[in-house]
Design an enzyme around this catalytic site. Structure first.
Site, short mmCIF file in Angstrom:
data_model
loop_
_atom_site.label_atom_id
_atom_site.label_comp_id
_atom_site.label_asym_id
_atom_site.label_seq_id
_atom_site.Cartn_x
_atom_site.Cartn_y
_atom_site.Cartn_z
CD GLU A 1 2.95 -5.05 8.55
OE1 GLU A 1 4.23 -4.99 8.89
OE2 GLU A 1 2.58 -5.44 7.42
CD1 TRP B 1 1.07 -0.14 2.92
CD2 TRP B 1 -0.57 1.09 3.63
NE1 TRP B 1 1.43 0.28 4.19
CE2 TRP B 1 0.28 1.05 4.58
CE3 TRP B 1 -1.89 1.94 3.85
CZ2 TRP B 1 0.34 1.78 5.68
CZ3 TRP B 1 -1.91 2.57 5.08
CH2 TRP B 1 -1.13 2.59 5.99
CG ASP B 2 4.75 1.01 1.23
OD1 ASP B 2 4.01 -0.09 1.68
OD2 ASP B 2 5.93 0.93 2.07
CE LYS C 1 5.92 -2.56 11.47
NZ LYS C 1 5.98 -3.38 10.25
CD GLN C 2 2.60 0.50 10.03
OE1 GLN C 2 2.86 -0.51 10.15
NE2 GLN C 2 2.53 0.93 8.65
C1 BGC Z 1 5.12 -1.71 7.23
C2 BGC Z 1 4.12 -1.63 6.14
C3 BGC Z 1 4.52 -1.51 4.54
C4 BGC Z 1 5.67 -2.34 4.55
C5 BGC Z 1 6.52 -1.94 3.16
C6 BGC Z 1 5.95 -2.63 7.05
O1 BGC Z 1 7.02 -2.50 7.79
O2 BGC Z 1 4.42 -2.12 8.30
O3 BGC Z 1 3.01 -0.71 6.26
O4 BGC Z 1 3.84 -1.61 3.80
O5 BGC Z 1 6.70 -2.19 5.60
O6 BGC Z 1 6.92 -0.73 3.39
#
Ligand code: BGC
Length: 816
Positions: free
Chosen positions: A505, A366-367, A625-626
């Site tokens: 995550e 999704w980046d 996490k984010q």
């Molecule tokens: C993040 C995801 C991201 C992925 C790729 C992961 O560490 O939690 O949100 O899409 O990295 O960058």
């Protein structure tokens, strides 16, 4: 690290990133940051004499060249699709005939500098090396990966025998024995993607290598032409061609006098069987180095012109110079190297880690949600091409939805060649050494990202044709998916989305539930509603004939559309303690003793791994996490969030953003580089000091390798682009939705001023903002009249006209 250090006189060149000294621990980071690419392929900044050995990892990756391999891990069949490390074209070694190969690991390093020239797309290496017999060679290397001709690259090496005379042996090679061995934690997995097909030479000076990927059968042809000059005069020493399977080389011995300067020019071409307009890849490559490439200087000059044009599009003038401007340029540089005009004709998405390393196997996540908004107003044709990658994989997304028991299209969390779900089902926790089940494919919110990007691309460009031909269908099919994954609870009279993962995550499920997945993740639910609203808009926005055809093609019924409307009024969202709950039950989880973890571990950005290694699980705690809930305030304005919630029957007050921000900021580990971008964004209008700090951290994520070693495995393109977009859209309040270009600047004082051009619906518009003023000028040469809204006031501008507004503590006065 020394990249950020100013020169001896305290000056920071905003266009050059310099690394000094040979530091084995920094090699991987330098290789990733010094990657050169052109949107078609990229090559890590490895030293040409190096081979993969745990410290160095030469890597060249071609956009869209993937291969699948199967490995047995602890009795499980693990299949991974990876962006392939193709033959290393850089390979070049030299030694005094009876000595060791010169190199930073085999010799005394008297001097060593790498200079990445961001404006010119070039990497310069200067070293002085002394071998075991005291012979000193000075080495200057320049390299480029042509922005002008996407199949071309060049390496020029100039050697001076400083204190000796004698024979110098030079080997120039194409090395197809490389593997995908750049990420330690993938070490247990098969990494040999290339099958050698052939090695050839074409006297007087061309070598050629052909390889094929083992499963996807992509043929890769590389050719190299190596020529020499002694003290500026072309020489034609005898060349010995040496080949073995997967490795083509030419060897030369040159007699050097002390002080003489030998220049070795290696011009390389790279083609694959995915390319259009070619015959066989190896033949094409040979043809290019023999007849088209020209010499290094000519090819480099053409490359420079193309970089000037890139910087014309990406231009961003800051009121400050030095380190901040350099970090900005570095981020923009790597965006352009991953996705450029050379990408437009390719069928590729934008990998989360660029074309810069093997982390996440070159997959597309999704980046792009953080990348496309930047490109939409700078290189819209590139956004369009990246969205077409998704459209071509719509049928796979439909199949995935069907297989999972849903309707519509369900895009995969990780996508690569054909759009199949590529998320691993097991992953290694390096902290505990355990292979664990991985549920991250349950991040269905990726579908909201695809729909959001389609909608915003069309809004920014006015590309109605895209909406008619592709985008509308994607949005409607995604809406259909959301409608079918949502279940209706009669007792509550609410729709719910159960058993998914949000962006955070760390949480894969409930501690007391066997099945992975969480219920009513707020980000997912609200964005699902947003998608459904946009799907209804699409049906209205399309010309009647197109809307009817699309409805017919999709067999979209009135009942379905009625259910969508109902969903936009009755989706469930949970709240606790005056904030939006990240998911149902988040408020009942335990608090983590953050101080204790900081004390014990220092770096806790992988708290999930730490807790698992302790026999615990992140699922038990109120931690994230984010940014997850805060993603809503990243994608939508606070008013839009409140309006959507109101539509769902949830009354909120204007303090919602501030409360959510404070609550989640205190519980976020920023374990993803994306997270700081979101926090900086959502705090921009709450706490400008804090926002500025987070922005600076986000901007420097890779330069400072904030995750302690992950940049070596590939840059974090989402964070790079997201940080740049904070300048572009957040601090300027730039909005491209609706029928006017809107600007509502809140420029941080530390920035001084900000000026850049944007493309908006066929217009070229020049913006200039300071903390106390904003100016919008419509380029005289492109487009007709347009509507702009600056800090709430609407103006219609003809081409060539400008509006200047004075901002006074949030109030505005048009300037006299
Ligand atoms: C993040 C995801 C991201 C992925 C790729 C992961 O560490 O939690 O949100 O899409 O990295 O960058």
């Amino acid at each position: 690290m020394n990249a950020a250090a100013p020169d001896a006189d305290g000056h920071v060149d905003a266009w050059v990133v310099t690394f000094s000294g040979h530091r084995p621990d920094d090699v991987g980071l330098r290789e990733a940051l010094c990657t050169l690419g052109n949107g078609y392929f990229a090559t890590r900044g490895a030293l040409p004499e190096s081979a993969s050995d745990g410290t160095h990892h030469p890597g060249t990756y071609v956009a869209g060249v993937y291969n699948r391999l199967v490995t047995e891990v602890e009795g499980h069949r693990v299949e991974n699709e990876s962006l392939v490390n193709v033959p290393n074209w850089l390979a070049l070694r030299f030694r005094a005939a009876d000595g060791p190969w010169f190199g930073c690991d085999t010799c005394d390093v008297l001097d060593h500098h790498l200079e990445l020239e961001l404006d010119r797309g070039a990497l310069i290496r200067r070293s002085r090396l002394r071998d075991d017999q005291g012979r000193i060679v000075s080495v200057t290397q320049r390299r480029f990966v042509s922005m002008r001709h996407p199949h071309l690259a060049g390496l020029e090496t100039t050697l001076v025998a400083e204190n000796w005379s004698g024979a110098l042996e030079v080997v120039s090679a194409l090395d197809g024995t490389v593997r995908n061995d750049g990420v330690d934690r993938y070490a247990g997995l098969d990494d040999r993607h290339l099958v050698p097909v052939g090695e050839h030479h074409h006297p007087p000076d061309v070598i050629c290598l052909v390889a094929e990927t083992s499963q996807s059968r992509v043929r890769i042809g590389e050719a190299a032409r190596t020529r020499m000059r002694l003290d500026g005069q072309r020489i034609e020493p005898q060349i010995r061609f040496r080949s073995r399977p997967g490795h083509a080389a030419s060897e030369t011995t040159v007699a050097l006098e002390e002080g003489q300067e030998l220049t070795i020019e290696k011009m390389v071409a790279l083609f694959t069987s995915r390319d259009k307009g070619i015959t066989e890849p190896a033949e094409e490559a040979c043809d290019w180095v023999t007849h088209i490439a020209g010499d290094f200087d000519e090819a480099f000059a053409r490359h420079l012109v193309s970089w000037q044009h890139v910087w014309g599009r990406f231009r961003t003038d800051l009121g400050v110079d030095g380190g901040l401007a350099r970090a900005l340029h570095l981020n923009q540089f790597h965006i352009a190297q991953t996705a450029s005009n050379n990408t437009v004709d390719l069928d590729v998405g934008v990998p989360a880690r660029g074309l810069h390393g093997e982390a996440y196997r070159g997959h597309i996540f999704w980046d792009e949600l953080f990348i496309l908004p930047y490109l939409n107003v700078r290189l819209p044709q590139v956004s369009r091409s990246l969205l077409r990658y998704r459209y071509r994989r719509l049928e796979q997304a439909r199949r995935a939805a069907r297989d999972a028991g849903y309707a519509g299209a369900m895009y995969p969390w990780q996508s690569a060649s054909n759009g199949r779900e590529e998320t691993q089902t097991r992953h290694l926790n390096p902290e505990s050494g355990r292979w664990l089940p991985d549920a991250s494919h349950l991040q269905r919110h990726v579908n909201a990202a695809v729909a959001y990007n389609v909608w915003n691309y069309v809004q920014a460009t006015g590309d109605d044709q895209f909406l008619r031909l592709y985008g509308g269908e994607m949005i409607l099919e995604i809406a259909r998916f959301w409608s079918s994954i949502a279940t209706y609870d009669h007792a509550l009279d609410r729709y719910e989305i159960l058993g998914v993962m949000g962006p955070d995550e760390y949480h894969e499920g409930y501690p007391d539930r066997e099945e992975p997945g969480l219920d009513n993740n707020a980000y997912t639910n609200v964005m699902a509603v947003w998608c459904l609203c946009r799907a209804l808009d699409v049906l209205d926005a399309l010309p009647p004939v197109s809307a009817t055809e699309l409805r017919e093609r999709l067999r979209l019924t009135g009942e379905e559309v009625a259910r969508w409307t109902d969903l936009t009024r009755k989706m469930k969202v949970c709240f606790h303690d005056g904030v939006i709950s990240q998911f149902e039950g988040f408020g009942e989880l335990e608090e983590l003793d953050w101080a204790d973890y900081w004390d014990r571990y220092g770096d806790i950005h992988r708290l999930d791994r730490i807790l698992e290694a302790e026999g615990d699980t992140a699922d038990r705690y109120k931690l994230t996490k984010q940014a997850d809930v805060m993603m809503l305030f990243y994608l939508l304005s606070p008013n839009e969030v409140r309006d959507l919630l109101a539509r769902l029957g949830y009354d909120t007050d204007p303090g919602l953003l501030a409360r959510c921000h404070a609550y989640y900021e205190a519980r976020t580990a920023h374990g993803s580089t994306l997270s700081r971008v979101v926090s900086a964004w959502s705090s921009a209008r709450l706490d400008s000091q804090r926002s500025w700090g987070l922005f600076c951290e986000a901007l420097h994520s890779d330069l400072d390798d904030v995750q302690g070693g992950t940049t070596a495995e590939g840059i974090h393109l989402g964070a790079m682009a997201g940080a740049v977009d904070l300048l572009q859209r957040c601090y300027t309040g730039l909005e491209t939705t609706g029928d006017a270009l809107r600007l509502a600047p809140a420029i941080p004082a530390a920035l001084g001023s900000l000026a850049f051009p944007v493309r908006y619906r066929g217009h070229l518009v020049h913006l200039h903002c300071t903390p106390t003023s904003a100016s919008v000028r419509v380029d005289p040469d492109e487009g007709g009249p347009m509507t702009v809204e600056v800090a709430g006031e609407t103006h219609v501008l003809e081409p060539g006209q400008a509006v200047d507004v004075e901002l006074d503590g949030g109030h505005l006065r048009p300037m006299a």
